[in-house]
Design a protein around this motif. Structure first.
Motif, mmCIF file in Angstrom:
data_model
loop_
_atom_site.group_PDB
_atom_site.id
_atom_site.type_symbol
_atom_site.label_atom_id
_atom_site.label_comp_id
_atom_site.label_asym_id
_atom_site.label_seq_id
_atom_site.Cartn_x
_atom_site.Cartn_y
_atom_site.Cartn_z
ATOM 1 N N PHE A 231 6.161 -14.265 -72.607
ATOM 2 C CA PHE A 231 4.588 -14.650 -72.875
ATOM 3 C C PHE A 231 3.509 -15.239 -71.258
ATOM 4 O O PHE A 231 3.015 -14.154 -71.456
ATOM 5 C CB PHE A 231 4.056 -15.545 -73.947
ATOM 6 N N ILE A 232 4.143 -15.986 -71.045
ATOM 7 C CA ILE A 232 3.394 -16.604 -69.940
ATOM 8 C C ILE A 232 4.090 -15.553 -68.249
ATOM 9 O O ILE A 232 2.894 -14.974 -67.685
ATOM 10 C CB ILE A 232 4.285 -17.984 -69.484
ATOM 11 N N LEU A 233 5.239 -15.164 -68.229
ATOM 12 C CA LEU A 233 5.386 -14.881 -67.117
ATOM 13 C C LEU A 233 4.824 -12.726 -67.308
ATOM 14 O O LEU A 233 4.502 -12.745 -66.472
ATOM 15 C CB LEU A 233 7.379 -13.946 -67.564
ATOM 16 N N LEU A 234 4.723 -12.664 -68.551
ATOM 17 C CA LEU A 234 3.797 -11.171 -69.276
ATOM 18 C C LEU A 234 2.919 -11.483 -68.674
ATOM 19 O O LEU A 234 2.167 -10.289 -68.076
ATOM 20 C CB LEU A 234 4.496 -10.305 -70.434
ATOM 21 N N ASN A 235 2.321 -12.617 -69.295
ATOM 22 C CA ASN A 235 0.493 -12.909 -68.825
ATOM 23 C C ASN A 235 0.706 -12.257 -67.334
ATOM 24 O O ASN A 235 -0.507 -12.097 -66.549
ATOM 25 C CB ASN A 235 0.219 -14.022 -69.261
ATOM 26 N N PHE B 187 2.698 -10.914 -64.810
ATOM 27 C CA PHE B 187 2.345 -9.931 -64.360
ATOM 28 C C PHE B 187 1.607 -8.887 -64.367
ATOM 29 O O PHE B 187 0.957 -7.950 -63.506
ATOM 30 C CB PHE B 187 4.311 -9.283 -64.805
ATOM 31 N N ALA B 188 0.837 -9.028 -65.302
ATOM 32 C CA ALA B 188 -0.364 -8.839 -65.686
ATOM 33 C C ALA B 188 -1.213 -8.617 -64.711
ATOM 34 O O ALA B 188 -2.388 -8.014 -64.678
ATOM 35 C CB ALA B 188 -0.490 -8.909 -67.382
ATOM 36 N N ASN B 189 -1.498 -10.362 -64.648
ATOM 37 C CA ASN B 189 -2.670 -10.366 -63.993
ATOM 38 C C ASN B 189 -2.749 -9.972 -62.074
ATOM 39 O O ASN B 189 -3.361 -9.765 -60.966
ATOM 40 C CB ASN B 189 -2.644 -12.213 -63.298
ATOM 41 N N LEU C 7 -5.516 -6.813 -72.418
ATOM 42 C CA LEU C 7 -4.030 -7.595 -72.425
ATOM 43 C C LEU C 7 -4.803 -8.858 -73.235
ATOM 44 O O LEU C 7 -3.578 -9.878 -72.899
ATOM 45 C CB LEU C 7 -3.370 -7.686 -71.479
ATOM 46 N N GLU C 8 -5.766 -8.888 -72.247
ATOM 47 C CA GLU C 8 -5.504 -10.561 -71.909
ATOM 48 C C GLU C 8 -6.332 -11.089 -72.795
ATOM 49 O O GLU C 8 -6.256 -11.971 -73.198
ATOM 50 C CB GLU C 8 -7.320 -9.643 -70.897
ATOM 51 N N ILE D 143 -8.786 -17.836 -62.708
ATOM 52 C CA ILE D 143 -7.585 -20.049 -62.826
ATOM 53 C C ILE D 143 -6.828 -18.842 -63.826
ATOM 54 O O ILE D 143 -5.880 -20.563 -64.635
ATOM 55 C CB ILE D 143 -8.864 -20.859 -63.746
ATOM 56 N N ARG D 144 -7.069 -18.201 -64.435
ATOM 57 C CA ARG D 144 -5.726 -17.310 -65.963
ATOM 58 C C ARG D 144 -4.322 -17.758 -65.002
ATOM 59 O O ARG D 144 -3.461 -17.791 -65.384
ATOM 60 C CB ARG D 144 -6.262 -16.416 -66.835
ATOM 61 N N ILE D 145 -4.394 -17.149 -63.748
ATOM 62 C CA ILE D 145 -3.060 -17.273 -62.634
ATOM 63 C C ILE D 145 -2.479 -18.436 -63.113
ATOM 64 O O ILE D 145 -1.415 -18.166 -62.993
ATOM 65 C CB ILE D 145 -3.756 -16.188 -61.769
ATOM 66 N N VAL D 146 -3.280 -19.626 -63.362
ATOM 67 C CA VAL D 146 -2.438 -20.774 -62.889
ATOM 68 C C VAL D 146 -1.000 -20.808 -64.314
ATOM 69 O O VAL D 146 -0.887 -22.094 -64.171
ATOM 70 C CB VAL D 146 -3.116 -21.718 -63.023
#
Length: 502
Positions: A94-98, A100-102, A123-124, A182-185
């Motif tokens: 899930f972290i990886l998918l998020n 790549f979505a960002n 998605l977010e 900040i979500r990318i972190v």
């Protein structure tokens, strides 16, 4: 209290214990009173014992389960599930998918209100809900005091809170685009889940002290050159370069030089061309600075980080090879004696007098009243209170403690032969007992080293083991070094043996 009923047998001797007939193999808790050792209790009526033990165990579990609150039952279940490898892998996906979505959102830059923008918003919302659910799950598993000692949890909570606020009310956050970035972190959470990334993180963190020293040297050198640059090329000089007008602008110019960003064509040549005369000052200044900073000091920082990374990678590979060898040869990783934390400290003595001094210090710590006699209870309490900073229980994160029982005292005192009539132990007898423990510790480590040694070090380890066996058969034990024919003579043979095998 199980240890007082049976006899302790090291795990690497379990095969030899099969002649006990019907017996119980009793495994104790690693951090408990018996320090995770194995005991064997022999009995002819083993089936009746097993039936009664299973019955009492079920009754005890039922009572504990009834006394336990609903929250504690739920917490135990959630802890077991959350720490499962499948759960960790699922949230890592899930972290990886998020992540790549960002990246896709930052690349496409969808217009507000467009169909692409709605897709990314959905998605977010899905990812925010998943991570909020995981955050609550993690909070329940860590509740209560562990929750306040988990900085990673609070970092996750900050990111999830910003995401929830941005999804619910964007008008309350002002510049929501910056906050949503900040979500990318979240991708940094993988560093706490994957072992390979942990090695990199710990290598960087452990190398920080030496890196800071190198960076400090670089700052000092740059400051020296910056001051020289202001005086040589600043407004008060014949060059009048704006790149060295102030100390701050000179430091930025030198930083640009370290990055190799057009320092020769864009800075050095421009300063020299503005003077309209050949000058070696500019060339010497920039070339020496570039060579010193980029070719020497910067490479030093990289070498420090690389050395730490290689060291930790080598340690991890050795641990993996050691675990594989333990499994292959049936060698136990557990301590065969409760005194192992103390023995790990004592083996670093420099000479026999140093060892005597260390043993005297331990004896004084166990006998604070200075009575000159150590009773079994004094050893049990004193050993447990000895501090061992830096020594951690494997996988537990707790300071190792010595759990010394009455059976341990019987073995330690050689069947009470090293005690007086009142079961007390003098300093000399304590030193003799500790030397016996050190000798046994050496033999166990030698056996482990022989099982895990590679082809190059195998002859050396084997020669040392044969030498130790020769000393044992001579009856010298751990006594003082004597003339030839005892420990001293056999130690002299060690050089000849190693010379032959090498």
């Amino acid at each position: 209290g199980v240890g007082s009923l049976g006899r302790s047998v090291p795990k690497d001797m379990e095969i030899e214990s099969q002649d006990l007939g019907n017996c119980f193999e009793i495994l104790t808790v690693t951090g408990g009173f018996n320090a995770g050792r194995t005991y064997f209790l022999s009995d002819d009526d083993a089936e009746t014992w097993i039936h009664d033990i299973v019955k009492q165990r079920m009754i005890a579990k039922r009572k504990i389960y009834q006394r336990r609150s609903i929250f504690l039952r739920l917490q135990r279940l959630l802890q077991k599930t959350y720490r499962h490898s499948f759960t960790e892998a699922l949230f890592a996906v899930f972290i990886l998918l998020n992540f790549f979505a960002n990246i896709m959102e930052a690349e496409l830059l969808p217009l507000k209100g467009s169909s692409e923008d709605e897709i990314f918003r959905v998605l977010e919302l899905i990812f925010t809900s998943i991570f909020a659910f995981e955050l609550v799950w993690q909070a329940i598993t860590l509740w209560f005091w562990q929750l306040f000692r988990a900085p990673i949890f609070w970092a996750d909570a900050a990111v999830v809170s910003v995401s929830i606020a941005a999804a619910v009310r964007e008008d309350l956050l002002g510049d929501v685009a910056t906050l949503r970035a900040i979500r990318i972190v979240r991708i940094l959470r993988l560093f706490n889940r994957l072992e390979s990334l942990k090695v990199i993180t710990f290598s960087l963190l452990s190398s920080l002290p030496r890196v800071l020293v190198s960076v400090t040297v670089m700052i000092f050198v740059s400051s020296i050159y910056a001051v020289f640059g202001v005086n040589l090329f600043g407004e008060g000089s014949q060059y009048k370069s704006p790149y060295f007008k102030y100390y701050s602008s000179a430091m930025f110019t030198l930083f640009q030089t370290c990055t190799s960003d057009s320092w020769a064509s864009g800075i050095a040549r421009e300063i020299s061309d503005n003077y309209h005369q050949p000058s070696s000052d500019v060339s010497i200044f920039f070339v020496t600075y570039y060579v010193l900073m980029v070719w020497v000091l910067t490479q030093m920082v990289v070498a420090v980080i690389l050395d730490q990374f290689m060291s930790m990678s080598h340690q991890e590979s050795l641990k993996e090879e050691q675990r594989a060898c333990y499994t292959k040869h049936g060698i136990s990783e557990d301590s065969n004696t409760p005194l192992e934390p103390l023995l790990e400290k004592l083996v670093h003595f420099e000479h026999p007098e140093d060892l005597d001094e260390k043993l005297a210090q331990v004896y004084a710590a166990l006998d604070p009243d200075d009575t000159g006699r150590l009773m079994p209870r004094d050893l049990m309490i004193g050993f447990k209170n000895l501090p061992f900073r830096g020594l951690q229980e494997p996988g537990e994160g707790r300071v190792r403690k010595i759990h010394f029982s009455h059976e341990d005292f019987h073995q330690f005192s050689k069947g009470h032969t090293l005690c007086d009539d009142g079961m007390g132990m003098s300093l000399e007898h304590f030193k003799l007992a500790m030397r016996r423990e050190l000798w046994s510790y050496l033999q166990r480590k030698m056996q482990t080293s022989l099982a895990t040694a590679d082809s190059q070090s195998m002859p050396v380890v084997f020669a040392l083991k044969m030498l130790i066996n020769d000393v044992n058969q001579s009856g010298a034990g751990v006594g003082p070094v004597g003339p030839e024919g005892t420990v001293g003579g056999r130690l002299d043979r060690m050089e000849d043996i190693l010379g032959e095998v090498l």
